[in-house]
Design a protein around this motif. Structure first.
Motif, PDB file in Angstrom:
ATOM      1  N   ASN A 231       0.753  -1.226  -0.018  1.00 23.14           N
ATOM      2  CA  ASN A 231       0.013  -0.005  -0.093  1.00 23.14           C
ATOM      3  C   ASN A 231       0.575   1.269  -0.148  1.00 23.14           C
ATOM      4  OD1 ASN A 231      -2.639  -1.100  -0.002  1.00 23.14           O
ATOM      5  ND2 ASN A 231      -2.119  -1.627   2.170  1.00 23.14           N
ATOM      6  N   PHE A 232       2.177   1.197   0.093  1.00 23.40           N
ATOM      7  CA  PHE A 232       3.161   2.184   0.024  1.00 23.40           C
ATOM      8  C   PHE A 232       4.358   2.237  -0.740  1.00 23.40           C
ATOM      9  CE2 PHE A 232       5.355   5.359   2.948  1.00 23.40           C
ATOM     10  CZ  PHE A 232       4.622   6.471   2.931  1.00 23.40           C
ATOM     11  N   VAL A 233       4.192   1.669  -1.708  1.00 17.25           N
ATOM     12  CA  VAL A 233       5.166   1.668  -2.799  1.00 17.25           C
ATOM     13  C   VAL A 233       4.679   2.331  -4.049  1.00 17.25           C
ATOM     14  CG1 VAL A 233       7.065   0.520  -3.836  1.00 17.25           C
ATOM     15  CG2 VAL A 233       6.591  -0.150  -1.757  1.00 17.25           C
ATOM     16  N   SER A 234       5.324   3.295  -4.531  1.00 14.98           N
ATOM     17  CA  SER A 234       4.735   3.940  -5.805  1.00 14.98           C
ATOM     18  C   SER A 234       5.784   4.646  -6.259  1.00 14.98           C
ATOM     19  CB  SER A 234       3.518   4.977  -5.417  1.00 14.98           C
ATOM     20  OG  SER A 234       3.062   5.170  -6.701  1.00 14.98           O
ATOM     21  N   GLY A 235       5.755   4.897  -7.755  1.00 13.19           N
ATOM     22  CA  GLY A 235       6.828   5.490  -8.686  1.00 13.19           C
ATOM     23  C   GLY A 235       8.254   4.901  -8.528  1.00 13.19           C
ATOM     24  N   GLU A 236       8.186   3.678  -8.276  1.00 17.01           N
ATOM     25  CA  GLU A 236       9.823   3.054  -8.095  1.00 17.01           C
ATOM     26  C   GLU A 236       9.789   2.063  -9.527  1.00 17.01           C
ATOM     27  OE1 GLU A 236      11.954   3.370  -6.172  1.00 17.01           O
ATOM     28  OE2 GLU A 236      10.791   4.484  -4.681  1.00 17.01           O
ATOM     29  N   ILE A 237      11.125   2.049 -10.074  1.00 17.08           N
ATOM     30  CA  ILE A 237      11.299   1.049 -10.999  1.00 17.08           C
ATOM     31  C   ILE A 237      12.338   0.116 -10.290  1.00 17.08           C
ATOM     32  CG2 ILE A 237      12.370   0.375 -13.265  1.00 17.08           C
ATOM     33  CD1 ILE A 237      10.075   2.286 -13.387  1.00 17.08           C
ATOM     34  N   ILE A 238      12.083  -1.181 -10.020  1.00 15.92           N
ATOM     35  CA  ILE A 238      12.775  -1.886  -9.215  1.00 15.92           C
ATOM     36  C   ILE A 238      13.601  -2.842 -10.011  1.00 15.92           C
ATOM     37  CG2 ILE A 238      12.748  -3.901  -7.276  1.00 15.92           C
ATOM     38  CD1 ILE A 238      10.105  -2.491  -6.418  1.00 15.92           C
ATOM     39  N   ASN A 239      14.822  -2.929 -10.008  1.00 14.22           N
ATOM     40  CA  ASN A 239      15.829  -3.544 -10.868  1.00 14.22           C
ATOM     41  C   ASN A 239      15.821  -5.305 -10.139  1.00 14.22           C
ATOM     42  OD1 ASN A 239      16.680  -1.550 -12.672  1.00 14.22           O
ATOM     43  ND2 ASN A 239      18.369  -1.033 -11.249  1.00 14.22           N
ATOM     44  N   LEU A 240      15.364  -6.056 -10.914  1.00 19.02           N
ATOM     45  CA  LEU A 240      15.042  -7.451 -10.518  1.00 19.02           C
ATOM     46  C   LEU A 240      16.283  -8.326 -11.367  1.00 19.02           C
ATOM     47  CD1 LEU A 240      13.603  -9.472  -8.719  1.00 19.02           C
ATOM     48  CD2 LEU A 240      12.298 -10.229 -10.745  1.00 19.02           C
ATOM     49  N   ASP A 241      17.598  -8.054 -10.910  1.00 15.98           N
ATOM     50  CA  ASP A 241      18.607  -8.265 -11.989  1.00 15.98           C
ATOM     51  C   ASP A 241      19.827  -9.071 -11.506  1.00 15.98           C
ATOM     52  OD1 ASP A 241      19.734  -6.377 -10.519  1.00 15.98           O
ATOM     53  OD2 ASP A 241      20.165  -4.938 -12.232  1.00 15.98           O
ATOM     54  N   GLY A 242      19.772  -9.550 -10.400  1.00 12.04           N
ATOM     55  CA  GLY A 242      20.714 -10.476  -9.725  1.00 12.04           C
ATOM     56  C   GLY A 242      22.310  -9.334  -9.439  1.00 12.04           C
ATOM     57  N   GLY A 243      21.935  -8.063  -9.654  1.00 10.82           N
ATOM     58  CA  GLY A 243      23.021  -7.231  -9.366  1.00 10.82           C
ATOM     59  C   GLY A 243      23.680  -6.643 -10.706  1.00 10.82           C
ATOM     60  N   HIS A 244      22.909  -6.903 -11.750  1.00  6.00           N
ATOM     61  CA  HIS A 244      23.360  -6.452 -13.123  1.00  6.00           C
ATOM     62  C   HIS A 244      23.800  -4.896 -13.111  1.00  6.00           C
ATOM     63  CE1 HIS A 244      23.542  -6.374 -17.491  1.00  6.00           C
ATOM     64  NE2 HIS A 244      22.885  -5.291 -17.600  1.00  6.00           N
TER      65      HIS A 244
END
Length: 251
Positions: A231-244
């Motif tokens: 309910n409180f995360v917005s406007g984020e681009i989350i890298n799901l990349d193993g540290g790439h």
């Protein structure tokens, strides 16, 4: 005691790969799910495999056509009463030399990836405003922020860059209405997409990630589930990349 209503999610590009895994995970977690893909035969096969047909609906259609997004929303509302979450997963991606890209080729990526995400989100947000909130999750790519030499993909990356920008802009415009908009930027994920881009052995790309392995579709699905429930995360681009994006190993 407050009774929690069953939430409804729309997932585009859900007949294979990441989208299919997402649909399965959300069904397992009690969501109503509306799945979409352009290929009706593949979509119907997935629909049968997923089961839970009291909570699952399918709509075949090309999301580059705005009417498809509207139909998805109408189906979700008509069958389940709401659109609580939209995952804009449908997209295409393939490498091609920048100097060989013509207008029609570029338009293919802009239409499916960016325009599809744009107008499907528009249809969903109109409904979410009536409901008093909702969540949109867009699928981008780490290559927007960390390009790879030797992998010429200006056409798809231009469209995905637009999705990243759209994500933040929508989060800004509609946050006051309790509409949360986030993006997931995957690294190399084991899915049918790899073969389509000419990568026959995706594990050969493990070294691009600090963890020295590639991701699985389940990794993306689990992050989408978290974002859908948050309910409180917005406007984020989350890298799901193993540290790439964070760094790289010495050659």
């Amino acid at each position: 005691m407050k009774i929690m209503k069953t939430q409804t999610i729309i997932i585009t590009g859900a007949s294979t790969g990441i989208g299919k895994t997402m649909a399965g995970l959300f069904l397992e977690n009690g969501f109503n799910v509306v799945i979409n893909a352009a290929n009706e035969a593949n979509l119907r096969k997935t629909f049968i495999e997923l089961g839970h047909h009291d909570r699952l609906s399918m709509i075949a259609g090309d999301i580059s056509i705005p009417a498809t997004g509207k139909l998805l929303v109408e189906t979700a509302v008509g069958k389940f009463g709401a659109v609580d979450v939209l995952v804009n997963n449908a997209g295409i991606f393939e490498p091609k030399s920048f100097l060989e890209v013509d207008e029609n080729y570029l338009d293919k990526f802009l239409n499916i990836n960016l325009k599809g995400t744009y107008f499907t989100s528009q249809a969903a947000i109109k409904q979410m405003l009536n409901q008093g909130g909702g969540s949109i999750i867009n699928i981008g790519t780490v290559l927007v922020d960390h390009a790879i030499g030797g992998f010429p993909a200006t056409a798809p990356i231009s469209s995905k860059g637009g999705i990243h920008a759209l994500t933040r802009q929508l989060a800004t415009e509609f946050g006051k209405y309790n509409i949360r908009v986030n993006g997931i930027a995957p690294g190399i994920i084991r899915s049918p997409l790899q073969a389509k881009t000419g990568v026959n052995n995706p594990d050969s790309l493990a070294g691009l990630h600090l963890l020295n392995r590639i991701g699985e579709t389940q990794d993306v699905a689990e992050l989408a589930l978290y974002l859908a429930k948050s309910n409180f995360v917005s406007g984020e681009i989350i890298n799901l990349d193993g540290g790439h994006v964070a760094g790289h190993h010495m050659a």
